[in-house]
Motif scaffolding. Structure first.
Motif, PDB file in Angstrom:
ATOM      1  N   ILE A   1       0.842  -1.192   0.000  1.00  0.00           N
ATOM      2  CA  ILE A   1       0.000   0.000   0.000  1.00  0.00           C
ATOM      3  C   ILE A   1       0.888   1.257   0.000  1.00  0.00           C
ATOM      4  CG2 ILE A   1      -1.692   1.336   1.310  1.00  0.00           C
ATOM      5  CD1 ILE A   1      -2.895  -1.128   0.108  1.00  0.00           C
ATOM      6  N   ARG A   2       0.579   2.208  -0.853  1.00  0.00           N
ATOM      7  CA  ARG A   2       1.329   3.468  -0.909  1.00  0.00           C
ATOM      8  C   ARG A   2       0.677   4.491   0.029  1.00  0.00           C
ATOM      9  NH1 ARG A   2       4.902   6.232  -4.218  1.00  0.00           N
ATOM     10  NH2 ARG A   2       4.544   8.486  -4.434  1.00  0.00           N
ATOM     11  N   LEU A   3       1.469   5.023   0.959  1.00  0.00           N
ATOM     12  CA  LEU A   3       0.976   6.006   1.922  1.00  0.00           C
ATOM     13  C   LEU A   3       1.811   7.278   1.836  1.00  0.00           C
ATOM     14  CD1 LEU A   3       0.546   3.688   5.045  1.00  0.00           C
ATOM     15  CD2 LEU A   3      -1.273   4.480   3.508  1.00  0.00           C
ATOM     16  N   GLY A   4       1.145   8.416   1.892  1.00  0.00           N
ATOM     17  CA  GLY A   4       1.827   9.704   1.917  1.00  0.00           C
ATOM     18  C   GLY A   4       1.825  10.274   3.325  1.00  0.00           C
ATOM     19  N   LEU A   5       2.981  10.718   3.801  1.00  0.00           N
ATOM     20  CA  LEU A   5       3.114  11.237   5.159  1.00  0.00           C
ATOM     21  C   LEU A   5       3.372  12.740   5.115  1.00  0.00           C
ATOM     22  CD1 LEU A   5       5.515   8.496   6.600  1.00  0.00           C
ATOM     23  CD2 LEU A   5       3.014   8.419   6.381  1.00  0.00           C
ATOM     24  N   LEU A   6       2.550  13.505   5.810  1.00  0.00           N
ATOM     25  CA  LEU A   6       2.758  14.938   5.938  1.00  0.00           C
ATOM     26  C   LEU A   6       3.267  15.241   7.336  1.00  0.00           C
ATOM     27  CD1 LEU A   6      -0.341  16.530   4.147  1.00  0.00           C
ATOM     28  CD2 LEU A   6       2.030  16.472   3.356  1.00  0.00           C
ATOM     29  N   GLY A   7       4.538  15.629   7.429  1.00  0.00           N
ATOM     30  CA  GLY A   7       5.143  15.937   8.719  1.00  0.00           C
ATOM     31  C   GLY A   7       5.947  14.783   9.262  1.00  0.00           C
ATOM     32  N   LEU A   8       7.209  15.048   9.600  1.00  0.00           N
ATOM     33  CA  LEU A   8       8.096  14.004  10.113  1.00  0.00           C
ATOM     34  C   LEU A   8       8.825  14.433  11.380  1.00  0.00           C
ATOM     35  CD1 LEU A   8       9.545  13.031   6.622  1.00  0.00           C
ATOM     36  CD2 LEU A   8       7.879  11.717   7.942  1.00  0.00           C
ATOM     37  N   THR A   9       8.980  15.728  11.596  1.00  0.00           N
ATOM     38  CA  THR A   9       9.625  16.209  12.815  1.00  0.00           C
ATOM     39  C   THR A   9       8.733  15.911  14.024  1.00  0.00           C
ATOM     40  OG1 THR A   9       8.671  18.399  12.418  1.00  0.00           O
ATOM     41  CG2 THR A   9      10.946  18.026  11.679  1.00  0.00           C
ATOM     42  N   PHE A  10       9.326  15.983  15.223  1.00  0.00           N
ATOM     43  CA  PHE A  10       8.532  15.590  16.397  1.00  0.00           C
ATOM     44  C   PHE A  10       7.448  16.604  16.725  1.00  0.00           C
ATOM     45  CE2 PHE A  10      11.197  18.416  18.914  1.00  0.00           C
ATOM     46  CZ  PHE A  10      10.422  18.741  20.016  1.00  0.00           C
ATOM     47  N   LYS A  11       7.617  17.838  16.227  1.00  0.00           N
ATOM     48  CA  LYS A  11       6.557  18.833  16.333  1.00  0.00           C
ATOM     49  C   LYS A  11       6.830  19.907  15.292  1.00  0.00           C
ATOM     50  CE  LYS A  11       8.443  22.112  19.707  1.00  0.00           C
ATOM     51  NZ  LYS A  11       8.158  22.867  20.940  1.00  0.00           N
ATOM     52  N   ALA A  12       5.837  20.754  15.052  1.00  0.00           N
ATOM     53  CA  ALA A  12       5.991  21.813  14.060  1.00  0.00           C
ATOM     54  C   ALA A  12       6.950  22.885  14.570  1.00  0.00           C
ATOM     55  CB  ALA A  12       4.631  22.435  13.747  1.00  0.00           C
ATOM     56  N   GLY A  13       7.560  23.605  13.633  1.00  0.00           N
ATOM     57  CA  GLY A  13       8.420  24.724  13.997  1.00  0.00           C
ATOM     58  C   GLY A  13       9.851  24.351  14.281  1.00  0.00           C
ATOM     59  N   THR A  14      10.229  23.108  14.022  1.00  0.00           N
ATOM     60  CA  THR A  14      11.596  22.671  14.275  1.00  0.00           C
ATOM     61  C   THR A  14      12.027  21.696  13.193  1.00  0.00           C
ATOM     62  OG1 THR A  14      13.063  21.592  15.887  1.00  0.00           O
ATOM     63  CG2 THR A  14      10.810  20.794  15.763  1.00  0.00           C
TER      64      THR A  14
END
Length: 440
Positions: A320-333
């Motif tokens: 299954i192909r999955l797209g991930l938005l966001g990889l850092t532990f939180k936004a802004g870093t």
């Protein structure tokens, strides 16, 4: 929140401050103290980092920090070096070296102890050492004994992505010392900042840092479990958390569910506190349960993805192909350390899913193993069975979601941060799955 830095404190007695370590804490402390009017020498063993900082090239993504560093250098109040001997004439020296977790969860003090050994014959006997690194209880006392100079526990309470702001607008300043005059000297560094000053003993100051982070972890695990309960009863975690947060005894912060908590602090600090409790014979089961709940949250998110994609919480994701938005532990870093997004991604990859990821804080050249990094969100959506939102970057709300729906194989969004508007996603053509939300 304004990006405008504070002005130097007029008429304040300024000190010559040394900072050992140019990471998040050390670099932020050095730049902000220079902004407050002190003369600061920041030392780091990484010569490449020092060379970059001398040219005001900041290696971490932190708002305000590049400008503060540049201004400090231009005003001749901030300098960077790899020579510890340059700290010989400092009035106060801040220890800001890394104290990571070992594989067994205990604190690795190798870098901290190496810094102490290097400073033994460097410091002026009249200098004061301020320990800002997060260290086990008793470390400040050991520092004073080894160095032969007054030492103060002065823990930091900085949030990544808001570090400079937090330094210049602190909730509190904690000074743990056995010598009042030493606490006075460190306290004067912060003159001009509007914050309560907590004066206590070193052990209490050291424990306060661990206790604060562990409590935040408890709160996050609580709301994640509560979100799971909401789903079983058709309740909405946003409404439940809002009602809770209006109670002054609880407050609204850290009541947003997510894929788990992570980063450079909460995992290692909860682990360190649990080890301290174990050594003392104290049963800290509630914190152990919070850690276990956090690992469970990673698996719960994977089950939610399985359900959204296959119609079954036990369905197969192989191929299954999955797209991930966001990889850092939180936004802004740009920090990926102990990122819950990566923990979830690892589990998805283990189940055979093909992963494409995008994060505005991460360069495409970064090697993330089984995640294929792309440089635009459209490539995440292309031919995906689902788009999974894992980090709460606000710019994800502004994406052209109708266009993304056309690019997907199946227009499905699993929003693990409850970042997006379900109605807007529905109008764009997506089936929407949030955390702690009634089924749509």
């Amino acid at each position: 929140m304004s990006d405008k830095p504070e002005r130097p404190v007029e008429g304040a007695a300024n000190s010559h401050v040394g900072v050992v370590g140019a990471g998040y804490v050390g670099l932020t402390s050095a730049a902000c103290l220079a902004r407050l009017g002190h003369t600061v020498t920041c030392v780091d063993v990484d010569t490449a980092k020092v060379a970059a900082l001398r040219e005001a090239r900041v290696p971490i993504a932190e708002p305000q920090l590049p400008r503060l560093v540049s201004e400090g250098i231009s005003a001749s109040r901030l300098r960077f070096t790899s020579e510890l001997a340059s700290l010989a004439r400092c009035d106060v020296v801040l220890l800001c070296v890394p104290t990571p977790a070992r594989s067994d969860g205990t604190v690795d003090l190798a870098a901290f102890d190496a810094a102490l050994q290097a400073l033994r014959h460097t410091l002026d006997p009249r200098a004061v050492v301020a320990v800002k690194s997060t260290v086990p209880v008793g470390t400040t006392a050991r520092t004073e004994e080894l160095l032969g100079v007054a030492s103060v526990s002065n823990p930091e309470f900085l949030r990544e992505g808001h570090a400079a702001w937090d330094f210049l607008h602190p909730d509190r300043i904690v000074l743990g010392a056995t010598r009042p005059e030493a606490a006075d000297r460190v306290g004067r560094l912060y003159r001009g900042l509007d914050a309560p000053v907590i004066r206590t003993d070193p052990a209490s100051a050291e424990l306060a840092k661990y206790a604060s982070n562990a409590f935040l972890a408890l709160k996050l695990s609580y709301v994640n479990v509560l979100a799971e309960l909401c789903e079983h009863h058709g309740a909405d975690i946003a409404h439940v958390a809002h009602a809770m947060g209006l109670d002054d005894r609880i407050g609204p912060a850290f009541l947003a569910p997510g894929p788990g908590w992570g980063g450079s602090c909460l995992p290692k600090d909860t682990s360190a506190l649990l080890h301290a409790a174990e050594r003392a014979g104290v049963d800290f089961a509630m914190l152990s349960d919070a850690v276990a709940a956090n690992f469970h949250q990673h698996e719960r998110v994977v089950r939610k993805v399985r359900l959204a994609v296959t119609g079954s919480a036990e369905g197969s994701l192989r191929g299954i192909r999955l797209g991930l938005l966001g990889l850092t532990f939180k936004a802004g870093t740009d920090d990926l350390r102990d990122s819950p997004a990566l923990a979830v991604a690892e589990r998805l990859a283990d189940e055979g899913a093909s992963l494409t990821g995008y994060d505005p804080g991460i360069r495409r050249s970064k090697d993330l193993g089984r995640i294929q990094l792309v440089d635009e969100p459209a490539l995440v959506a292309k031919d995906a069975a689902a788009v999974v939102v894992l980090t709460e970057w606000p710019q994800f709300r502004e994406l052209n979601w109708p266009q993304l729906a056309q690019l997907t194989d199946h227009a499905t969004v699993v929003d693990t941060r409850n970042l997006l508007d379900p109605d807007e996603l529905s109008e764009a053509g997506f089936a929407y799955h949030g955390l702690g939300k009634p089924r749509r």
